[in-house]
Motif scaffolding. Sequence first.
Motif, PDB file in Angstrom:
ATOM      1  N   LEU A 195       0.836  -1.212   0.000  1.00  0.00           N
ATOM      2  CA  LEU A 195       0.000   0.000   0.000  1.00  0.00           C
ATOM      3  C   LEU A 195       0.865   1.254   0.000  1.00  0.00           C
ATOM      4  O   LEU A 195       0.570   2.226  -0.709  1.00  0.00           O
ATOM      5  CB  LEU A 195      -0.927   0.000   1.220  1.00  0.00           C
ATOM      6  CG  LEU A 195      -2.079  -1.019   1.161  1.00  0.00           C
ATOM      7  CD1 LEU A 195      -2.745  -1.173   2.527  1.00  0.00           C
ATOM      8  CD2 LEU A 195      -3.111  -0.593   0.114  1.00  0.00           C
ATOM      9  N   ARG A 196       1.965   1.222   0.764  1.00  0.00           N
ATOM     10  CA  ARG A 196       2.845   2.410   0.790  1.00  0.00           C
ATOM     11  C   ARG A 196       3.468   2.641  -0.592  1.00  0.00           C
ATOM     12  O   ARG A 196       3.594   3.777  -1.040  1.00  0.00           O
ATOM     13  CB  ARG A 196       3.930   2.251   1.869  1.00  0.00           C
ATOM     14  CG  ARG A 196       3.420   2.583   3.271  1.00  0.00           C
ATOM     15  CD  ARG A 196       4.514   2.527   4.318  1.00  0.00           C
ATOM     16  NE  ARG A 196       4.902   1.156   4.625  1.00  0.00           N
ATOM     17  CZ  ARG A 196       4.284   0.375   5.518  1.00  0.00           C
ATOM     18  NH1 ARG A 196       3.264   0.850   6.201  1.00  0.00           N
ATOM     19  NH2 ARG A 196       4.683  -0.853   5.725  1.00  0.00           N
TER      20      ARG A 196
ATOM     21  N   ILE B  55      -3.840   5.340   5.893  1.00  0.00           N
ATOM     22  CA  ILE B  55      -2.666   4.909   6.675  1.00  0.00           C
ATOM     23  C   ILE B  55      -2.415   5.860   7.838  1.00  0.00           C
ATOM     24  O   ILE B  55      -2.195   5.456   8.971  1.00  0.00           O
ATOM     25  CB  ILE B  55      -1.422   4.789   5.769  1.00  0.00           C
ATOM     26  CG1 ILE B  55      -1.588   3.583   4.841  1.00  0.00           C
ATOM     27  CG2 ILE B  55      -0.137   4.665   6.595  1.00  0.00           C
ATOM     28  CD1 ILE B  55      -0.436   3.333   3.889  1.00  0.00           C
TER      29      ILE B  55
ATOM     30  N   LYS C 185      -6.600   3.507   9.558  1.00  0.00           N
ATOM     31  CA  LYS C 185      -7.819   2.818   9.101  1.00  0.00           C
ATOM     32  C   LYS C 185      -7.479   1.787   8.031  1.00  0.00           C
ATOM     33  O   LYS C 185      -6.411   1.863   7.404  1.00  0.00           O
ATOM     34  CB  LYS C 185      -8.821   3.841   8.543  1.00  0.00           C
ATOM     35  CG  LYS C 185      -9.379   4.753   9.623  1.00  0.00           C
ATOM     36  CD  LYS C 185     -10.573   5.552   9.135  1.00  0.00           C
ATOM     37  CE  LYS C 185     -10.258   6.376   7.925  1.00  0.00           C
ATOM     38  NZ  LYS C 185     -11.292   7.311   7.519  1.00  0.00           N
ATOM     39  N   ILE C 186      -8.397   0.882   7.782  1.00  0.00           N
ATOM     40  CA  ILE C 186      -8.145  -0.194   6.831  1.00  0.00           C
ATOM     41  C   ILE C 186      -8.596   0.217   5.426  1.00  0.00           C
ATOM     42  O   ILE C 186      -9.765   0.531   5.208  1.00  0.00           O
ATOM     43  CB  ILE C 186      -8.891  -1.489   7.241  1.00  0.00           C
ATOM     44  CG1 ILE C 186      -8.615  -1.827   8.718  1.00  0.00           C
ATOM     45  CG2 ILE C 186      -8.513  -2.650   6.336  1.00  0.00           C
ATOM     46  CD1 ILE C 186      -7.173  -2.037   9.058  1.00  0.00           C
ATOM     47  N   VAL C 187      -7.670   0.169   4.518  1.00  0.00           N
ATOM     48  CA  VAL C 187      -7.930   0.542   3.120  1.00  0.00           C
ATOM     49  C   VAL C 187      -8.960  -0.433   2.515  1.00  0.00           C
ATOM     50  O   VAL C 187      -8.934  -1.624   2.849  1.00  0.00           O
ATOM     51  CB  VAL C 187      -6.593   0.478   2.327  1.00  0.00           C
ATOM     52  CG1 VAL C 187      -6.815   0.662   0.841  1.00  0.00           C
ATOM     53  CG2 VAL C 187      -5.599   1.501   2.882  1.00  0.00           C
TER      54      VAL C 187
ATOM     55  N   GLY D 222       0.397  -8.793   7.741  1.00  0.00           N
ATOM     56  CA  GLY D 222      -0.481  -7.653   8.043  1.00  0.00           C
ATOM     57  C   GLY D 222      -1.805  -7.686   7.308  1.00  0.00           C
ATOM     58  O   GLY D 222      -2.434  -6.648   7.092  1.00  0.00           O
ATOM     59  N   PHE D 223      -2.271  -8.850   6.964  1.00  0.00           N
ATOM     60  CA  PHE D 223      -3.524  -9.040   6.234  1.00  0.00           C
ATOM     61  C   PHE D 223      -4.014 -10.453   6.550  1.00  0.00           C
ATOM     62  O   PHE D 223      -3.159 -11.348   6.670  1.00  0.00           O
ATOM     63  CB  PHE D 223      -3.280  -8.887   4.725  1.00  0.00           C
ATOM     64  CG  PHE D 223      -4.523  -9.065   3.890  1.00  0.00           C
ATOM     65  CD1 PHE D 223      -5.299  -7.983   3.534  1.00  0.00           C
ATOM     66  CD2 PHE D 223      -4.920 -10.330   3.484  1.00  0.00           C
ATOM     67  CE1 PHE D 223      -6.448  -8.153   2.776  1.00  0.00           C
ATOM     68  CE2 PHE D 223      -6.061 -10.507   2.726  1.00  0.00           C
ATOM     69  CZ  PHE D 223      -6.823  -9.419   2.370  1.00  0.00           C
TER      70      PHE D 223
ATOM     71  N   ARG E 221      -6.959  -7.749   7.830  1.00  0.00           N
ATOM     72  CA  ARG E 221      -7.043  -6.882   9.005  1.00  0.00           C
ATOM     73  C   ARG E 221      -8.456  -6.773   9.574  1.00  0.00           C
ATOM     74  O   ARG E 221      -8.629  -6.324  10.698  1.00  0.00           O
ATOM     75  CB  ARG E 221      -6.606  -5.459   8.640  1.00  0.00           C
ATOM     76  CG  ARG E 221      -5.153  -5.327   8.294  1.00  0.00           C
ATOM     77  CD  ARG E 221      -4.344  -5.314   9.569  1.00  0.00           C
ATOM     78  NE  ARG E 221      -3.641  -4.103   9.836  1.00  0.00           N
ATOM     79  CZ  ARG E 221      -2.365  -3.876   9.503  1.00  0.00           C
ATOM     80  NH1 ARG E 221      -1.666  -4.766   8.842  1.00  0.00           N
ATOM     81  NH2 ARG E 221      -1.777  -2.761   9.862  1.00  0.00           N
TER      82      ARG E 221
ATOM     83  N   ARG F 130       7.968   6.753   8.468  1.00  0.00           N
ATOM     84  CA  ARG F 130       6.557   6.373   8.281  1.00  0.00           C
ATOM     85  C   ARG F 130       5.629   7.415   8.898  1.00  0.00           C
ATOM     86  O   ARG F 130       5.821   7.836  10.041  1.00  0.00           O
ATOM     87  CB  ARG F 130       6.300   4.987   8.899  1.00  0.00           C
ATOM     88  CG  ARG F 130       6.723   3.853   7.984  1.00  0.00           C
ATOM     89  CD  ARG F 130       6.457   2.493   8.590  1.00  0.00           C
ATOM     90  NE  ARG F 130       5.058   2.277   8.980  1.00  0.00           N
ATOM     91  CZ  ARG F 130       4.524   1.079   9.150  1.00  0.00           C
ATOM     92  NH1 ARG F 130       5.251  -0.019   8.952  1.00  0.00           N
ATOM     93  NH2 ARG F 130       3.266   0.948   9.513  1.00  0.00           N
TER      94      ARG F 130
HETATM   95  O1  LIG Z   1      -4.178  -5.111   4.760  1.00  0.00           O
HETATM   96  C1  LIG Z   1      -3.853  -3.957   5.117  1.00  0.00           C
HETATM   97  C2  LIG Z   1      -2.593  -3.659   5.627  1.00  0.00           C
HETATM   98  C3  LIG Z   1      -2.281  -2.374   5.983  1.00  0.00           C
HETATM   99  N1  LIG Z   1      -3.202  -1.394   5.847  1.00  0.00           N
HETATM  100  C4  LIG Z   1      -2.876   0.009   6.192  1.00  0.00           C
HETATM  101  O2  LIG Z   1      -1.463   0.203   6.235  1.00  0.00           O
HETATM  102  C5  LIG Z   1      -1.085   0.611   7.548  1.00  0.00           C
HETATM  103  C6  LIG Z   1       0.271   0.094   7.877  1.00  0.00           C
HETATM  104  O3  LIG Z   1       0.268  -1.319   7.889  1.00  0.00           O
HETATM  105  P1  LIG Z   1       1.522  -2.140   8.472  1.00  0.00           P
HETATM  106  O4  LIG Z   1       1.124  -3.574   8.448  1.00  0.00           O
HETATM  107  O5  LIG Z   1       1.748  -1.631   9.851  1.00  0.00           O
HETATM  108  O6  LIG Z   1       2.685  -1.848   7.571  1.00  0.00           O
HETATM  109  C7  LIG Z   1      -2.214   0.122   8.458  1.00  0.00           C
HETATM  110  O7  LIG Z   1      -2.304   0.835   9.667  1.00  0.00           O
HETATM  111  C8  LIG Z   1      -3.420   0.396   7.558  1.00  0.00           C
HETATM  112  O8  LIG Z   1      -3.756   1.751   7.522  1.00  0.00           O
HETATM  113  C9  LIG Z   1      -4.448  -1.684   5.352  1.00  0.00           C
HETATM  114  O9  LIG Z   1      -5.303  -0.802   5.231  1.00  0.00           O
HETATM  115  N2  LIG Z   1      -4.743  -2.962   4.994  1.00  0.00           N
END
Ligand SMILES: O=c1ccn([C@@H]2O[C@H](COP(=O)(O)O)[C@@H](O)[C@H]2O)c(=O)[nH]1
Length: 290
Positions: free
Chosen positions: A129-130, A147, A151-153, A178-179, A181, A225
């Motif tokens: 996402l970044r 981010i 919030k969750i994209v 990280g998924f 979420r 970040r």
């Molecule tokens: O599935 C996902 C994963 C991440 N996000 C968004 O990115 C930030 C940062 O994630 P990290 O795993 O800490 O790198 C997370 O807070 C979410 O805003 C997302 O939306 N969906």
Amino acid sequence: MSWRGALSRRLAGSPRAAAIAASGVAGWLGCAGYPTLAEPASAKRVDELTLRVPPRLAADFEAWLPSYVKQLVELPGFLGAKLLSAATPADEAPAVVFVLGGPGAGKGTQCARIVEKHGYVHLSAGDLLRAERTSGSAQGQMIDEYIREGKIVPVEVTVKLLLDAIRADGGRRFLVDGFPRNTNNLSGWQGQAGSAMRVAAVLVFDCPEEVMEERLLERGKTSGRSDDNAASIRKRFATFRDETTPVLKYYEHQGLVTTIDGTRPVDEVWADTTAFIDSLEAGWRRREEA
Ligand SMILES: O=c1ccn([C@@H]2O[C@H](COP(=O)(O)O)[C@@H](O)[C@H]2O)c(=O)[nH]1
Ligand SMILES: Nc1ncnc2c1ncn2[C@@H]1O[C@H](COP(=O)(O)OP(=O)(O)OP(=O)(O)O)[C@@H](O)[C@H]1O
């Protein structure tokens, strides 16, 4: 909205199994804070089981509740319960290990070591996402806001990025870090990737918020970040507690979760992590040989 599924057909003529399944479903829904079973299966003969679900949750339930119920009726002791279709994709599908845990629990650190020692492909949903945020795409600004706010994209964006990366790589063993979420991520994954990928395990790093906060503030000094600051960290913790916990519960019920204490020094956490991957691989080898 009422949800009706294959459960009723599979349980027809098996009231005991239905009653157990019904109480299991109701218990789980209750503990996740969702509405409970509307019509418990108390009749002698069960032809149909109905769950009432509020409209805002309907899409999520439609996508993943049936597969959860499939897992449930497969448990030993559910007399007469038969599957109408396979609960899991074929073994040949690429394997995915979801890696979860609060922000700063150490997911990325352990994933890097798994890549090095065990040769998995590491895909961090946050990193994807970044990268997308800075690619100049139209949705970059939207991702940036999500981010920053912790919030969750929207799931369509994240699953597309993950699947594109998986397909481009063509490997067989993936760590998806990280998924998912939230339950919307879960249903999106099951809808778009469910039949093509096999969720082999869910690895969870457990760590108290005070420890994670300290780590993230320290990381924030150099990470660059936008969400490694006190205000964003608080929001990320709340999102994890409120939205990710139900996902963990779901996979716990499926028997897929392994939890590792992430509070300890990196090497100690790693000892458990690599042992877990070894045991996962050993299980696959045993299955192949059988
Ligand atoms: O599935 C996902 C994963 C991440 N996000 C968004 O990115 C930030 C940062 O994630 P990290 O795993 O800490 O790198 C997370 O807070 C979410 O805003 C997302 O939306 N969906
Ligand atoms: N077991 C550990 N003990 C001490 N520090 C750690 C440990 N594991 C990771 N760290 C450090 O804590 C910070 C966060 O770790 P890491 O990036 O692996 O967490 P994460 O769960 O992937 O975080 P996020 O979800 O925010 O991306 C990093 O600076 C890392 O070096």
